[in-house]
Design a protein around this motif. Structure first.
Motif, mmCIF file in Angstrom:
data_model
loop_
_atom_site.group_PDB
_atom_site.id
_atom_site.type_symbol
_atom_site.label_atom_id
_atom_site.label_comp_id
_atom_site.label_asym_id
_atom_site.label_seq_id
_atom_site.Cartn_x
_atom_site.Cartn_y
_atom_site.Cartn_z
ATOM 1 N N CYS A 23 0.852 -1.198 0.000
ATOM 2 C CA CYS A 23 0.000 0.000 0.000
ATOM 3 C C CYS A 23 0.884 1.243 0.000
ATOM 4 O O CYS A 23 1.938 1.281 0.654
ATOM 5 C CB CYS A 23 -0.919 -0.010 1.218
ATOM 6 N N VAL A 24 0.441 2.285 -0.697
ATOM 7 C CA VAL A 24 1.191 3.529 -0.832
ATOM 8 C C VAL A 24 1.365 4.241 0.513
ATOM 9 O O VAL A 24 2.289 5.027 0.688
ATOM 10 C CB VAL A 24 0.515 4.461 -1.874
ATOM 11 N N CYS A 25 0.537 3.946 1.514
ATOM 12 C CA CYS A 25 0.615 4.629 2.803
ATOM 13 C C CYS A 25 1.751 4.122 3.682
ATOM 14 O O CYS A 25 2.056 4.713 4.713
ATOM 15 C CB CYS A 25 -0.710 4.511 3.555
ATOM 16 N N GLY A 26 2.388 3.021 3.302
ATOM 17 C CA GLY A 26 3.482 2.466 4.100
ATOM 18 C C GLY A 26 3.001 1.932 5.437
ATOM 19 O O GLY A 26 3.460 2.374 6.488
ATOM 20 N N PRO A 27 2.066 0.987 5.433
ATOM 21 C CA PRO A 27 1.482 0.504 6.686
ATOM 22 C C PRO A 27 2.517 -0.144 7.612
ATOM 23 O O PRO A 27 3.577 -0.594 7.168
ATOM 24 C CB PRO A 27 0.453 -0.529 6.222
ATOM 25 N N THR A 28 2.183 -0.163 8.890
ATOM 26 C CA THR A 28 3.002 -0.793 9.913
ATOM 27 C C THR A 28 2.448 -2.187 10.181
ATOM 28 O O THR A 28 1.244 -2.340 10.363
ATOM 29 C CB THR A 28 2.954 0.036 11.215
ATOM 30 N N THR A 29 3.322 -3.179 10.207
ATOM 31 C CA THR A 29 2.899 -4.553 10.470
ATOM 32 C C THR A 29 3.356 -4.947 11.874
ATOM 33 O O THR A 29 4.529 -4.762 12.217
ATOM 34 C CB THR A 29 3.503 -5.515 9.433
ATOM 35 N N LYS A 30 2.407 -5.469 12.673
ATOM 36 C CA LYS A 30 2.702 -5.851 14.050
ATOM 37 C C LYS A 30 2.288 -7.299 14.284
ATOM 38 O O LYS A 30 1.200 -7.704 13.878
ATOM 39 C CB LYS A 30 1.924 -4.967 15.025
ATOM 40 N N PRO A 31 3.140 -8.084 14.965
ATOM 41 C CA PRO A 31 2.730 -9.444 15.311
ATOM 42 C C PRO A 31 1.695 -9.398 16.434
ATOM 43 O O PRO A 31 1.767 -8.547 17.318
ATOM 44 C CB PRO A 31 4.029 -10.099 15.779
ATOM 45 N N VAL A 32 0.722 -10.303 16.372
ATOM 46 C CA VAL A 32 -0.328 -10.368 17.387
ATOM 47 C C VAL A 32 -0.452 -11.817 17.844
ATOM 48 O O VAL A 32 -0.613 -12.720 17.020
ATOM 49 C CB VAL A 32 -1.689 -9.881 16.824
ATOM 50 N N LYS A 33 -0.394 -12.025 19.158
ATOM 51 C CA LYS A 33 -0.515 -13.371 19.711
ATOM 52 C C LYS A 33 -1.971 -13.619 20.098
ATOM 53 O O LYS A 33 -2.571 -12.851 20.840
ATOM 54 C CB LYS A 33 0.393 -13.526 20.925
ATOM 55 N N ALA A 34 -2.530 -14.700 19.592
ATOM 56 C CA ALA A 34 -3.915 -15.067 19.895
ATOM 57 C C ALA A 34 -3.975 -15.805 21.237
ATOM 58 O O ALA A 34 -2.943 -16.233 21.775
ATOM 59 C CB ALA A 34 -4.476 -15.957 18.787
ATOM 60 N N GLU A 35 -5.174 -15.952 21.778
ATOM 61 C CA GLU A 35 -5.355 -16.635 23.059
ATOM 62 C C GLU A 35 -4.867 -18.075 23.030
ATOM 63 O O GLU A 35 -4.417 -18.608 24.036
ATOM 64 C CB GLU A 35 -6.823 -16.594 23.474
ATOM 65 N N ASP A 36 -4.929 -18.711 21.853
ATOM 66 C CA ASP A 36 -4.495 -20.106 21.741
ATOM 67 C C ASP A 36 -2.983 -20.236 21.540
ATOM 68 O O ASP A 36 -2.463 -21.335 21.380
ATOM 69 C CB ASP A 36 -5.232 -20.824 20.613
ATOM 70 N N GLY A 37 -2.260 -19.116 21.553
ATOM 71 C CA GLY A 37 -0.814 -19.126 21.405
ATOM 72 C C GLY A 37 -0.327 -18.965 19.977
ATOM 73 O O GLY A 37 0.864 -18.774 19.751
ATOM 74 N N SER A 38 -1.212 -19.032 18.992
ATOM 75 C CA SER A 38 -0.801 -18.854 17.604
ATOM 76 C C SER A 38 -0.504 -17.378 17.338
ATOM 77 O O SER A 38 -0.936 -16.506 18.079
ATOM 78 C CB SER A 38 -1.893 -19.359 16.644
ATOM 79 N N MET A 39 0.268 -17.144 16.279
ATOM 80 C CA MET A 39 0.639 -15.773 15.931
ATOM 81 C C MET A 39 -0.026 -15.363 14.623
ATOM 82 O O MET A 39 -0.180 -16.175 13.717
ATOM 83 C CB MET A 39 2.154 -15.650 15.787
ATOM 84 N N GLY A 40 -0.403 -14.122 14.557
ATOM 85 C CA GLY A 40 -0.967 -13.539 13.349
ATOM 86 C C GLY A 40 -0.362 -12.165 13.147
ATOM 87 O O GLY A 40 0.576 -11.773 13.845
ATOM 88 N N TRP A 41 -0.891 -11.430 12.193
ATOM 89 C CA TRP A 41 -0.366 -10.104 11.868
ATOM 90 C C TRP A 41 -1.480 -9.075 11.817
ATOM 91 O O TRP A 41 -2.567 -9.351 11.329
ATOM 92 C CB TRP A 41 0.345 -10.133 10.519
ATOM 93 N N MET A 42 -1.193 -7.872 12.326
ATOM 94 C CA MET A 42 -2.095 -6.736 12.212
ATOM 95 C C MET A 42 -1.370 -5.694 11.361
ATOM 96 O O MET A 42 -0.264 -5.260 11.717
ATOM 97 C CB MET A 42 -2.453 -6.148 13.569
ATOM 98 N N VAL A 43 -1.972 -5.334 10.241
ATOM 99 C CA VAL A 43 -1.393 -4.338 9.332
ATOM 100 C C VAL A 43 -2.172 -3.044 9.527
ATOM 101 O O VAL A 43 -3.365 -2.975 9.220
ATOM 102 C CB VAL A 43 -1.463 -4.816 7.860
ATOM 103 N N VAL A 44 -1.500 -2.029 10.082
ATOM 104 C CA VAL A 44 -2.149 -0.744 10.369
ATOM 105 C C VAL A 44 -1.783 0.232 9.263
ATOM 106 O O VAL A 44 -0.624 0.629 9.112
ATOM 107 C CB VAL A 44 -1.706 -0.193 11.740
ATOM 108 N N HIS A 45 -2.802 0.619 8.477
ATOM 109 C CA HIS A 45 -2.605 1.570 7.386
ATOM 110 C C HIS A 45 -2.674 2.992 7.940
ATOM 111 O O HIS A 45 -3.422 3.266 8.872
ATOM 112 C CB HIS A 45 -3.684 1.371 6.313
ATOM 113 N N HIS A 46 -1.884 3.878 7.334
ATOM 114 C CA HIS A 46 -1.814 5.278 7.778
ATOM 115 C C HIS A 46 -2.639 6.155 6.840
ATOM 116 O O HIS A 46 -2.634 5.958 5.632
ATOM 117 C CB HIS A 46 -0.354 5.738 7.777
#
Length: 62
Positions: A23-46
């Motif tokens: 994306c042209v906005c240069g979003p920030t990607t952050k790891p997110v830990k779920a309650e079951d211990g698995s990991m996912g990603w949250m991409v925050v667009h500006h």
């Protein structure tokens, strides 16, 4: 867990949350830990209209 995109509503551009081209906005990607211990990603667009500069720090989404 998968990838979740947080996109500003009503911005000056349409943000690409398809995962294809970056994306042209240069979003920030952050790891997110779920309650079951698995990991996912949250991409925050500006926003390109600068609304973050007018919002108080620590404001949460409703």
């Amino acid at each position: 867990m998968s990838t979740v995109h947080v996109v500003p509503v009503g911005d000056l551009i349409a943000h690409d949350s398809s995962g294809g081209q970056p994306c042209v906005c240069g979003p920030t990607t952050k790891p997110v830990k779920a309650e079951d211990g698995s990991m996912g990603w949250m991409v925050v667009h500006h926003s390109l209209d600068g609304r973050e500069l007018r919002e108080p720090r620590g404001r949460s989404a409703r």
